[in-house]
Design a protein around this motif. Structure first.
Motif, PDB file in Angstrom:
ATOM      1  N   ALA A   2     -12.322   0.125  -7.492  1.00 52.99           N
ATOM      2  CA  ALA A   2     -11.039   0.717  -6.720  1.00 52.99           C
ATOM      3  C   ALA A   2     -11.090   0.065  -5.500  1.00 52.99           C
ATOM      4  O   ALA A   2     -12.077  -0.225  -4.858  1.00 52.99           O
ATOM      5  N   ILE A  56      -1.222   4.065 -11.306  1.00 49.10           N
ATOM      6  CA  ILE A  56      -0.680   2.995 -10.501  1.00 49.10           C
ATOM      7  C   ILE A  56      -1.259   2.995  -9.131  1.00 49.10           C
ATOM      8  O   ILE A  56      -1.651   2.059  -8.419  1.00 49.10           O
ATOM      9  N   ALA A  57      -1.517   4.028  -8.463  1.00 49.61           N
ATOM     10  CA  ALA A  57      -2.161   4.373  -7.292  1.00 49.61           C
ATOM     11  C   ALA A  57      -2.488   5.912  -6.811  1.00 49.61           C
ATOM     12  O   ALA A  57      -1.887   6.573  -7.410  1.00 49.61           O
ATOM     13  N   CYS A  76      -9.764   5.272 -12.871  1.00 52.71           N
ATOM     14  CA  CYS A  76      -8.560   4.789 -12.526  1.00 52.71           C
ATOM     15  C   CYS A  76      -8.588   3.214 -12.493  1.00 52.71           C
ATOM     16  O   CYS A  76      -7.723   2.353 -12.156  1.00 52.71           O
ATOM     17  N   VAL A  79      -6.963   0.432  -9.349  1.00 56.16           N
ATOM     18  CA  VAL A  79      -5.813   0.719  -8.503  1.00 56.16           C
ATOM     19  C   VAL A  79      -6.214   0.807  -7.274  1.00 56.16           C
ATOM     20  O   VAL A  79      -7.240   1.649  -6.852  1.00 56.16           O
ATOM     21  N   CYS A 103      -1.582  11.264  -7.893  1.00 53.35           N
ATOM     22  CA  CYS A 103      -1.665   9.826  -8.485  1.00 53.35           C
ATOM     23  C   CYS A 103      -0.427   9.325  -8.939  1.00 53.35           C
ATOM     24  O   CYS A 103       0.481  10.517  -9.590  1.00 53.35           O
TER      25      CYS A 103
END
Length: 274
Positions: A2, A56-57, A76, A79, A103
């Motif tokens: 990440a 996604i973020a 994750c 992202v 999130c």
């Protein structure tokens, strides 16, 4: 790995999805998945990831980069992870992130009505319930009290509304659900479909011509669809007339009704007994 990004300007456009887009804009931002939703708290985000939702973020405070936040970051993948102190995050979102993290995720592809009903014995139908808190609480009760699925009319609040997801404690990702659609519209086609599938439909309504909620005949029914209506007005007269049963929860001390979320828990508990 990440990419952790320190927020220095809370007005940066890449942060819009966390605070400056309406729920309608989030829903229509991506196709064909029908947009984005926001999950809040490590527990809820974890349930969403478990169900296959794609991140996604992430947005979280400095103190959450380790612990539960670290585990989520690892899950994750690549992202972006936006982080800042609490003061900047509050300026961005407009409120204190009591759960510590958000999130942004792609909306899942929902199953067809037929898939939700297949093999189910007890389901809930939500007709026009507009309050996100109520929708989230109903999903939590449906999951906790062992319902097999939830069907939602298009006039309902989106179960993936940020507040509905938060109040549900992530159970919206744990119980099968979907909308009635153009192929099976509610109420007439939806009612007919449920009856074709063997369901007896139960209208929860404040009327005198009702069956007691603990009526033994209800418990003997192999399949029940419990239909709950909008706050204030309740179910439409058309829906009530086309249901097999009309059921009222007895009230005391001059109270005329329960909030729809509270009523759903009572109904799911009592009518879930087989």
């Amino acid at each position: 790995m990440a990419h952790v990004i320190e927020i220095t300007d809370w007005r940066a456009p890449e942060l819009d999805l966390f605070a400056r887009l309406t729920e309608g804009q989030l829903r229509s931002r991506r196709e064909p998945e029908k947009g984005i939703f926001i999950a809040e708290s490590a527990k809820v985000i974890g349930h969403a990831l478990d169900s296959g939702c794609q991140p996604i973020a992430l947005l979280m405070g400095h103190k959450h980069l380790e612990g539960a936040g670290r585990a989520l970051i690892e899950r994750c993948g690549e992202v972006p992870v936006y982080t800042a102190d609490d003061q900047i995050l509050t300026a961005l979102t407009g409120y204190h992130l009591t759960r510590g993290m958000l999130c942004a995720m792609g909306r899942p592809v929902l199953p067809r009505v037929e898939k939700v009903c297949a093999g189910a014995r007890r389901i809930a139908v939500l007709e026009g319930i507009v309050d996100a808190t109520n929708v989230g609480a109903i999903f939590r009760s449906a999951a906790a009290l062992d319902l097999d699925g939830v069907l939602v009319t298009p006039t309902c609040c989106d179960p993936l509304h940020r507040r509905a997801v938060r109040v549900s404690m992530g159970t919206v990702f744990q119980i099968p659900w979907t909308y009635f659609d153009k192929q099976i519209t509610w109420p007439m086609e939806g009612q007919a479909f449920l009856k074709e599938q063997g369901f007896q439909t139960v209208a929860m309504a404040l009327r005198d011509d009702t069956v007691n909620i603990d009526d033994p005949g209800l418990h003997k029914e192999e399949k029940l669809a419990i239909v709950l209506g909008t706050e204030g007005e309740g179910l439409t007269s058309q829906t009530i007339a086309s249901c097999d049963y009309t059921v009222k929860i007895p009230m005391s001390h001059g109270v005329d009704s329960l909030n729809v979320a509270a009523a759903s828990a009572v109904a799911f508990w009592e009518l879930g007994k087989i």
